[in-house]
Design an enzyme around this catalytic site. Sequence first.
Site, PDB file in Angstrom:
ATOM      1  N   HIS A 271      28.077   8.887 -59.417  1.00  0.00           N
ATOM      2  CA  HIS A 271      27.086   9.002 -60.487  1.00  0.00           C
ATOM      3  C   HIS A 271      27.066   7.757 -61.359  1.00  0.00           C
ATOM      4  O   HIS A 271      26.013   7.319 -61.813  1.00  0.00           O
ATOM      5  CB  HIS A 271      27.376  10.227 -61.344  1.00  0.00           C
ATOM      6  CG  HIS A 271      27.484  11.458 -60.529  1.00  0.00           C
ATOM      7  ND1 HIS A 271      28.053  12.607 -60.953  1.00  0.00           N
ATOM      8  CD2 HIS A 271      27.068  11.683 -59.267  1.00  0.00           C
ATOM      9  CE1 HIS A 271      28.008  13.498 -59.989  1.00  0.00           C
ATOM     10  NE2 HIS A 271      27.419  12.967 -58.961  1.00  0.00           N
ATOM     11  N   ARG A 378      13.778  10.519 -57.032  1.00  0.00           N
ATOM     12  CA  ARG A 378      14.864  11.362 -56.497  1.00  0.00           C
ATOM     13  C   ARG A 378      15.243  12.396 -57.561  1.00  0.00           C
ATOM     14  O   ARG A 378      16.070  12.137 -58.419  1.00  0.00           O
ATOM     15  CB  ARG A 378      16.082  10.510 -56.165  1.00  0.00           C
ATOM     16  CG  ARG A 378      15.905   9.550 -54.985  1.00  0.00           C
ATOM     17  CD  ARG A 378      17.200   8.772 -54.762  1.00  0.00           C
ATOM     18  NE  ARG A 378      17.287   8.172 -53.448  1.00  0.00           N
ATOM     19  CZ  ARG A 378      17.123   6.871 -53.189  1.00  0.00           C
ATOM     20  NH1 ARG A 378      16.828   6.038 -54.168  1.00  0.00           N
ATOM     21  NH2 ARG A 378      17.261   6.412 -51.966  1.00  0.00           N
ATOM     22  N   GLU A 513      12.981  11.449 -41.929  1.00  0.00           N
ATOM     23  CA  GLU A 513      14.318  10.859 -41.912  1.00  0.00           C
ATOM     24  C   GLU A 513      15.209  11.451 -40.824  1.00  0.00           C
ATOM     25  O   GLU A 513      16.404  11.200 -40.802  1.00  0.00           O
ATOM     26  CB  GLU A 513      14.984  10.919 -43.294  1.00  0.00           C
ATOM     27  CG  GLU A 513      14.700  12.122 -44.119  1.00  0.00           C
ATOM     28  CD  GLU A 513      15.206  12.008 -45.568  1.00  0.00           C
ATOM     29  OE1 GLU A 513      15.786  10.987 -45.962  1.00  0.00           O
ATOM     30  OE2 GLU A 513      15.022  12.989 -46.301  1.00  0.00           O
ATOM     31  N   ASP A 537      18.524   7.514 -44.057  1.00  0.00           N
ATOM     32  CA  ASP A 537      18.956   8.621 -43.211  1.00  0.00           C
ATOM     33  C   ASP A 537      18.480   8.427 -41.776  1.00  0.00           C
ATOM     34  O   ASP A 537      19.224   8.660 -40.831  1.00  0.00           O
ATOM     35  CB  ASP A 537      18.445   9.959 -43.777  1.00  0.00           C
ATOM     36  CG  ASP A 537      19.395  10.509 -44.818  1.00  0.00           C
ATOM     37  OD1 ASP A 537      20.612  10.504 -44.565  1.00  0.00           O
ATOM     38  OD2 ASP A 537      18.927  10.937 -45.895  1.00  0.00           O
ATOM     39  N   ARG A 547      26.085   6.589 -42.861  1.00  0.00           N
ATOM     40  CA  ARG A 547      25.646   5.550 -43.807  1.00  0.00           C
ATOM     41  C   ARG A 547      26.678   5.279 -44.891  1.00  0.00           C
ATOM     42  O   ARG A 547      26.608   4.286 -45.593  1.00  0.00           O
ATOM     43  CB  ARG A 547      24.290   5.949 -44.432  1.00  0.00           C
ATOM     44  CG  ARG A 547      24.357   7.199 -45.268  1.00  0.00           C
ATOM     45  CD  ARG A 547      22.963   7.713 -45.604  1.00  0.00           C
ATOM     46  NE  ARG A 547      22.561   7.327 -46.950  1.00  0.00           N
ATOM     47  CZ  ARG A 547      21.495   7.814 -47.591  1.00  0.00           C
ATOM     48  NH1 ARG A 547      20.709   8.696 -46.970  1.00  0.00           N
ATOM     49  NH2 ARG A 547      21.205   7.436 -48.788  1.00  0.00           N
ATOM     50  N   CYS A 584      10.560   4.248 -47.713  1.00  0.00           N
ATOM     51  CA  CYS A 584      11.247   4.207 -49.005  1.00  0.00           C
ATOM     52  C   CYS A 584      12.764   4.071 -48.909  1.00  0.00           C
ATOM     53  O   CYS A 584      13.471   4.263 -49.880  1.00  0.00           O
ATOM     54  CB  CYS A 584      10.879   5.425 -49.852  1.00  0.00           C
ATOM     55  SG  CYS A 584      11.428   6.982 -49.140  1.00  0.00           S
TER      56      CYS A 584
HETATM   57  C1  PEP Z   1      16.525   7.677 -47.256  1.00  0.00           C
HETATM   58  O1  PEP Z   1      17.230   8.464 -46.621  1.00  0.00           O
HETATM   59  O2  PEP Z   1      16.141   6.584 -46.795  1.00  0.00           O
HETATM   60  C2  PEP Z   1      16.096   7.988 -48.633  1.00  0.00           C
HETATM   61  C3  PEP Z   1      15.214   7.242 -49.255  1.00  0.00           C
HETATM   62  O3  PEP Z   1      16.665   9.057 -49.242  1.00  0.00           O
HETATM   63  P1  PEP Z   1      18.147   9.041 -49.827  1.00  0.00           P
HETATM   64  O4  PEP Z   1      18.645   7.625 -49.774  1.00  0.00           O
HETATM   65  O5  PEP Z   1      18.064   9.579 -51.196  1.00  0.00           O
HETATM   66  O6  PEP Z   1      18.866   9.946 -48.864  1.00  0.00           O
HETATM   67 MG    MG Z   2      17.474  10.508 -47.281  1.00  0.00          MG
END
Ligand code: PEP
Ligand code: MG
Length: 654
Positions: A271, A378, A513, A537, A547, A584
Amino acid sequence: NTADAPSAPGFRYMPETGEEVFSSFLGVPVQRLGEALGVLVVQSKDAREYSADEIYGLEVVAMVLAEMTELGAFVGEGGGMGQRHSQPSMLRGTVAQEGVAEGHIWLHEPRVVVANPIADDPHHELIRLNEAVEELRVGVDKMLTLASADKEQAEVLEAYRMFANSKGWMRRMEEDISRGLSAEAAVEKEQSLARARMGKAGDNYLRERLADLDDLSNRLLRILTGQGQDTGAEMPADPILVARNIGPAELLDYGRSLKGIVLEAGSVGSHAAIVARALAIPLIVHADRATLESLNGDHVLVDGEQGIVHLRPDDTVVSAFRDKMAMQAAAAERYVSIRDKPAKTLCGDVVSLHMNAGLMADLPSLEGSGAEGVGLFRTELQFLVRNKMPKRSELSALYTRVLDAAQGKPVVFRTLDIGSDKVLPYMKPNDEPNPALGWRAIRVGLDKPGVMLMQLQALIRAANGRPLTIMFPFVAQFEEYTDARALMDKAMERERSLGHVLPERVDVGAMLETPSLAFAPQKFFEQVGFLSIGGNDLKQFFFAADRENERVRRRYDSLNVSFLSFLERIVERCDTTQTKLSFCGEDAGRPVEALCLAAIGLRTLSMRPASIGPVKSLLRRSNLTEVRKVIADARHRGEMNVRPAIMEYLKKQG
Ligand code: PEP
Ligand code: MG
């Protein structure tokens, strides 16, 4: 402790050192607050094991030695250890927010200095310890009463109280005092042991409890030494915050006054990291020994590109670093000059650049970065930085502020994406073997629709007649989208019957994703309002590489031909059905990657606000037709990855 050292594994006799032949060996670490400074050894020729009393005696000597080292008691040969704080030092960590910064150290929790490790009057020390522990207990009880309304906070404090009343802890400290340590030194010895165990504890729960004990020891030391949080030191004008760890609320308290942050613990997804990113403050986590090596006011350089912290740097390092900062400042000025211009390429294509957000602190960037809107909001971040589930009214007030701040620019609200690395502190954690593949995001939303409905209603209320855009995360198959969509219709119906104004237009889309969604039936592409590729993702599942796992994550490049081909296929499918498509994930904010994404046909990218300038700057100087040809040629030559070819091309372009 062994009676027969020569038969111990790893033993090696080295006569050339003048070492005597011995049989017994007893070694204890010389350590201060969990950091090993050396080893103190006694040996004897006769074969015998040392007694518990002897071990204890040597441990106490080692402890006093460690304290004296800290106080700089050693000169000459041993001086190197004591002078630690006057020499340059370089620490390595992991980058959690990019950027470079120069400033002076501000310790979040100043270290307590124990100046009197040994005491003459154990009786007096025992009284001091008992009085201090009593004060500590009263303090913890008081905090508990204040926090009693807050169940989670009260639970944490309960654990504190348990420690503060622990008989074993008290007994060990009393024993240390009866053997000649001062009350402070006895507390610190316990703290040191706890820290050493903390480093080794594999279990998260145990590590957290040891951290509680560590915190409690600090409080006790402050009571005993009279050194409060307020040491009288003044925060420098250019503070670089150094801490073992820090919570999001504390970080928000410091706000934008900080130039940089260095944490010993923490993680990229923590966080604190989320807040640091929102405030665009360079952050390095996992910087081992940072609090031990730093003193308030020390000169420091934070290199949030390489993940390096230069403490008390020498002149050559400083001048190289300043050159780097100057180059970045010049680039930043260039970005400001194109802020209000479109990301129009030399061949006339226009790419729409949006920003990713999640906290109120992000929103001023909407103006400053030149983003056309928020391509990914988000919503889970608001849930993550709290210690209890927000109410519908709170959420709706918050979303209203977001829409107000956007002043008509589009905002894509992504519904709660919890699970995996995003664990809500107030929800029972799921013990799943593979959380990234587990019960997360839309799966939780569909199985427990209460929270999702509450969130959707809050969004509809916040829109208050304005257009509303909603996106569902982690949709893996068509049905999940239709089910989520049905929930949205239900929320609309409820709001209508309650007499609330409905949004003038509702756009509902999904994140792509999981690879499966790329192969969904054509009907899905026709029905979905829009798609946004969550590259973070998508890439993790495409390459089957976690990741969050540094070891495997870096192995796979997004410009790998197989991944690019996969993305191209998605672009083609969306072209066929005229489905709006954006990207994104983090790659959208990396200029070279963004250029390739634009070349394969993506026309909307959403990224961290700080990336908009660099991405726009490169796009405006590029010709996508040429980039497409570079990619095609590299493929034709059978190359596995187009990055080398693209870099070569960009170099040629200057
Ligand atoms: C992603 O998975 O690319 C994404 C934008 O969502 P997050 O990073 O919040 O999982
Ligand atoms: Mg994601």
